[in-house]
Design a protein around this motif. Sequence first.
Motif, PDB file in Angstrom:
ATOM      1  N   LEU A  59       0.911  -1.464  -0.283  1.00 27.74           N
ATOM      2  CA  LEU A  59       0.084  -0.127   0.158  1.00 27.74           C
ATOM      3  C   LEU A  59       0.738   0.907   0.004  1.00 27.74           C
ATOM      4  O   LEU A  59       0.765   1.850  -0.794  1.00 27.74           O
ATOM      5  N   LEU A  60       1.891   1.914   0.985  1.00 23.83           N
ATOM      6  CA  LEU A  60       2.839   2.432   0.924  1.00 23.83           C
ATOM      7  C   LEU A  60       3.078   2.835  -0.427  1.00 23.83           C
ATOM      8  O   LEU A  60       3.952   3.962  -1.293  1.00 23.83           O
ATOM      9  N   GLY A  61       3.845   1.213  -0.851  1.00 28.54           N
ATOM     10  CA  GLY A  61       4.685   1.902  -2.173  1.00 28.54           C
ATOM     11  C   GLY A  61       4.185   1.704  -3.036  1.00 28.54           C
ATOM     12  O   GLY A  61       3.781   2.606  -4.156  1.00 28.54           O
ATOM     13  N   GLY A  62       2.250   1.659  -3.758  1.00 23.53           N
ATOM     14  CA  GLY A  62       1.509   1.958  -4.231  1.00 23.53           C
ATOM     15  C   GLY A  62       1.417   3.445  -4.254  1.00 23.53           C
ATOM     16  O   GLY A  62       0.601   3.961  -4.853  1.00 23.53           O
ATOM     17  N   THR A  63       0.524   3.588  -3.324  1.00 19.59           N
ATOM     18  CA  THR A  63       1.023   5.087  -3.230  1.00 19.59           C
ATOM     19  C   THR A  63       1.496   5.751  -3.648  1.00 19.59           C
ATOM     20  O   THR A  63       0.929   7.244  -3.759  1.00 19.59           O
ATOM     21  N   ILE A  64       3.511   5.503  -3.067  1.00 19.54           N
ATOM     22  CA  ILE A  64       4.127   6.497  -3.843  1.00 19.54           C
ATOM     23  C   ILE A  64       3.934   7.065  -5.285  1.00 19.54           C
ATOM     24  O   ILE A  64       4.502   7.923  -5.702  1.00 19.54           O
ATOM     25  N   THR A  65       3.434   5.281  -5.792  1.00 19.66           N
ATOM     26  CA  THR A  65       4.147   5.175  -6.583  1.00 19.66           C
ATOM     27  C   THR A  65       3.609   6.356  -7.901  1.00 19.66           C
ATOM     28  O   THR A  65       2.049   5.934  -7.656  1.00 19.66           O
ATOM     29  N   ASP A  66       3.624   6.782  -8.552  1.00 15.62           N
ATOM     30  CA  ASP A  66       3.529   8.427  -9.861  1.00 15.62           C
ATOM     31  C   ASP A  66       3.580   7.879 -10.813  1.00 15.62           C
ATOM     32  O   ASP A  66       4.584   7.799 -11.372  1.00 15.62           O
ATOM     33  N   LEU A  67       2.597   7.162 -11.487  1.00 14.84           N
ATOM     34  CA  LEU A  67       2.232   6.907 -13.180  1.00 14.84           C
ATOM     35  C   LEU A  67       1.790   8.095 -13.725  1.00 14.84           C
ATOM     36  O   LEU A  67       1.689   7.714 -15.359  1.00 14.84           O
ATOM     37  N   GLY A  68       2.818   8.995 -13.378  1.00 13.59           N
ATOM     38  CA  GLY A  68       1.755  10.122 -14.033  1.00 13.59           C
ATOM     39  C   GLY A  68       2.761  11.161 -14.879  1.00 13.59           C
ATOM     40  O   GLY A  68       3.484  10.588 -15.935  1.00 13.59           O
ATOM     41  N   PRO A  69       2.972  12.150 -15.573  1.00  8.28           N
ATOM     42  CA  PRO A  69       3.600  13.031 -16.956  1.00  8.28           C
ATOM     43  C   PRO A  69       5.075  12.709 -16.944  1.00  8.28           C
ATOM     44  O   PRO A  69       5.858  12.394 -17.750  1.00  8.28           O
ATOM     45  N   TRP A  70       5.673  13.070 -15.206  1.00  9.25           N
ATOM     46  CA  TRP A  70       6.886  13.046 -15.268  1.00  9.25           C
ATOM     47  C   TRP A  70       7.384  11.321 -15.495  1.00  9.25           C
ATOM     48  O   TRP A  70       8.623  11.569 -16.607  1.00  9.25           O
ATOM     49  N   ASN A  73      11.922  -1.718   0.178  1.00  8.98           N
ATOM     50  CA  ASN A  73      11.041  -1.685  -0.966  1.00  8.98           C
ATOM     51  C   ASN A  73      10.178  -0.458  -1.241  1.00  8.98           C
ATOM     52  O   ASN A  73      10.361   0.262  -1.806  1.00  8.98           O
ATOM     53  N   VAL A  74      10.101   0.259  -0.231  1.00  9.81           N
ATOM     54  CA  VAL A  74       9.142   1.906  -0.237  1.00  9.81           C
ATOM     55  C   VAL A  74       9.830   2.970  -0.726  1.00  9.81           C
ATOM     56  O   VAL A  74      10.006   3.962  -1.203  1.00  9.81           O
ATOM     57  N   MET A  75      11.329   2.883   0.256  1.00  9.31           N
ATOM     58  CA  MET A  75      12.392   3.808  -0.002  1.00  9.31           C
ATOM     59  C   MET A  75      12.237   4.325  -1.853  1.00  9.31           C
ATOM     60  O   MET A  75      12.995   4.642  -1.675  1.00  9.31           O
ATOM     61  N   TRP A  76      12.801   2.682  -2.101  1.00  9.26           N
ATOM     62  CA  TRP A  76      12.688   2.604  -3.907  1.00  9.26           C
ATOM     63  C   TRP A  76      11.931   3.759  -4.698  1.00  9.26           C
ATOM     64  O   TRP A  76      12.010   4.687  -5.344  1.00  9.26           O
ATOM     65  N   SER A  77      11.046   3.393  -4.472  1.00  4.38           N
ATOM     66  CA  SER A  77       9.917   3.807  -4.798  1.00  4.38           C
ATOM     67  C   SER A  77       9.198   5.671  -4.290  1.00  4.38           C
ATOM     68  O   SER A  77       9.086   6.646  -5.058  1.00  4.38           O
ATOM     69  N   LEU A  78       9.788   5.955  -3.098  1.00  9.81           N
ATOM     70  CA  LEU A  78       9.685   7.108  -2.541  1.00  9.81           C
ATOM     71  C   LEU A  78      10.709   8.035  -3.513  1.00  9.81           C
ATOM     72  O   LEU A  78      10.915   8.618  -4.225  1.00  9.81           O
ATOM     73  N   LEU A  79      12.233   7.463  -4.262  1.00  7.15           N
ATOM     74  CA  LEU A  79      12.923   7.813  -4.657  1.00  7.15           C
ATOM     75  C   LEU A  79      12.974   8.875  -5.677  1.00  7.15           C
ATOM     76  O   LEU A  79      13.144   9.192  -6.584  1.00  7.15           O
ATOM     77  N   PHE A  80      11.951   7.453  -6.820  1.00  2.00           N
ATOM     78  CA  PHE A  80      11.806   7.174  -8.093  1.00  2.00           C
ATOM     79  C   PHE A  80      11.323   7.592  -8.438  1.00  2.00           C
ATOM     80  O   PHE A  80      11.517   8.677  -9.568  1.00  2.00           O
ATOM     81  N   PHE A  81       9.727   7.571  -7.695  1.00  2.00           N
ATOM     82  CA  PHE A  81       9.142   8.436  -8.506  1.00  2.00           C
ATOM     83  C   PHE A  81       8.602   9.692  -7.636  1.00  2.00           C
ATOM     84  O   PHE A  81       8.108  10.562  -8.583  1.00  2.00           O
ATOM     85  N   ARG A  82       8.514   9.642  -6.584  1.00  2.00           N
ATOM     86  CA  ARG A  82       8.177  11.078  -5.393  1.00  2.00           C
ATOM     87  C   ARG A  82       9.208  12.206  -5.846  1.00  2.00           C
ATOM     88  O   ARG A  82       9.111  13.373  -5.852  1.00  2.00           O
ATOM     89  N   LEU A  83      10.756  11.608  -6.163  1.00  2.00           N
ATOM     90  CA  LEU A  83      11.912  12.777  -5.432  1.00  2.00           C
ATOM     91  C   LEU A  83      11.903  12.673  -7.196  1.00  2.00           C
ATOM     92  O   LEU A  83      13.082  13.254  -6.781  1.00  2.00           O
ATOM     93  N   GLN A  84      11.399  11.335  -8.396  1.00  2.00           N
ATOM     94  CA  GLN A  84      12.278  12.122  -9.587  1.00  2.00           C
ATOM     95  C   GLN A  84      13.570  11.814  -9.570  1.00  2.00           C
ATOM     96  O   GLN A  84      14.288  12.439 -10.251  1.00  2.00           O
ATOM     97  N   ARG A  85      14.080  10.651  -9.133  1.00  2.26           N
ATOM     98  CA  ARG A  85      15.518  10.509  -9.081  1.00  2.26           C
ATOM     99  C   ARG A  85      15.583   9.118  -9.336  1.00  2.26           C
ATOM    100  O   ARG A  85      15.946   8.044  -8.266  1.00  2.26           O
ATOM    101  N   PRO A  86      15.390   8.338 -10.263  1.00  7.72           N
ATOM    102  CA  PRO A  86      16.238   7.143 -10.798  1.00  7.72           C
ATOM    103  C   PRO A  86      17.651   7.040 -10.401  1.00  7.72           C
ATOM    104  O   PRO A  86      17.926   5.776 -10.328  1.00  7.72           O
ATOM    105  N   ASP A  87      18.537   7.761 -11.076  1.00  8.18           N
ATOM    106  CA  ASP A  87      19.869   7.478 -10.234  1.00  8.18           C
ATOM    107  C   ASP A  87      19.918   7.398  -8.899  1.00  8.18           C
ATOM    108  O   ASP A  87      21.030   6.252  -8.658  1.00  8.18           O
ATOM    109  N   TRP A  88      19.896   8.194  -7.847  1.00  9.99           N
ATOM    110  CA  TRP A  88      19.362   8.126  -6.719  1.00  9.99           C
ATOM    111  C   TRP A  88      18.733   6.463  -6.115  1.00  9.99           C
ATOM    112  O   TRP A  88      19.449   5.303  -5.634  1.00  9.99           O
TER     113      TRP A  88
END
Length: 154
Positions: free
Chosen positions: A15-26, A84-99
């Motif tokens: 749920l946390l990972g899914g809530t953080i995941t944003d498949l929007g315009p970015w 697992n949740v941190m990955w979603s936060l870094l990738f989708f919310r912070l928009q930092r695939p590198d981190w």
Amino acid sequence: MPVGIAVMAALLVALLGGTITDLGPWYESLHKPAFTPPRPVFPIAWTTIFALAALAGVTAWRAAPNVRISDTLVGLFALNGFLNVMWSLLFFRLQRPDWAFVELLLLWLSIAVLIVYCLRLSRLASMLLVPYLVWVSAAGALNWGVVQLNAPFG
């Protein structure tokens, strides 16, 4: 680890990972590797992985010979859920695939540690975690591809 607690923990992480995941315009604007699976594959894969991980946790916990070992097991699963949740936060919310890629290496390592630790308790529990390691390995390749195709970030 009673079954109900394991299921609730897996659902919480999902749920946390899914809530953080944003498949929007970015996310849609990112160039993705040619081997990126179709979008419907992801929820199916993650649902299966979380169910297998919960079953692995319960199986290994029941096989633990003492409280110290079962507490360590719960701690390892909790750390893995956090990563697992941190990955979603870094990738989708912070928009930092590198981190996120660097963090994914820690996630991968936490799964490998879980597999080895569970193997001491239950071969079945250990084997139930192998699909998780395989999936995160594939996710790592996808993540790295996104970094290569879209960098720099930030």
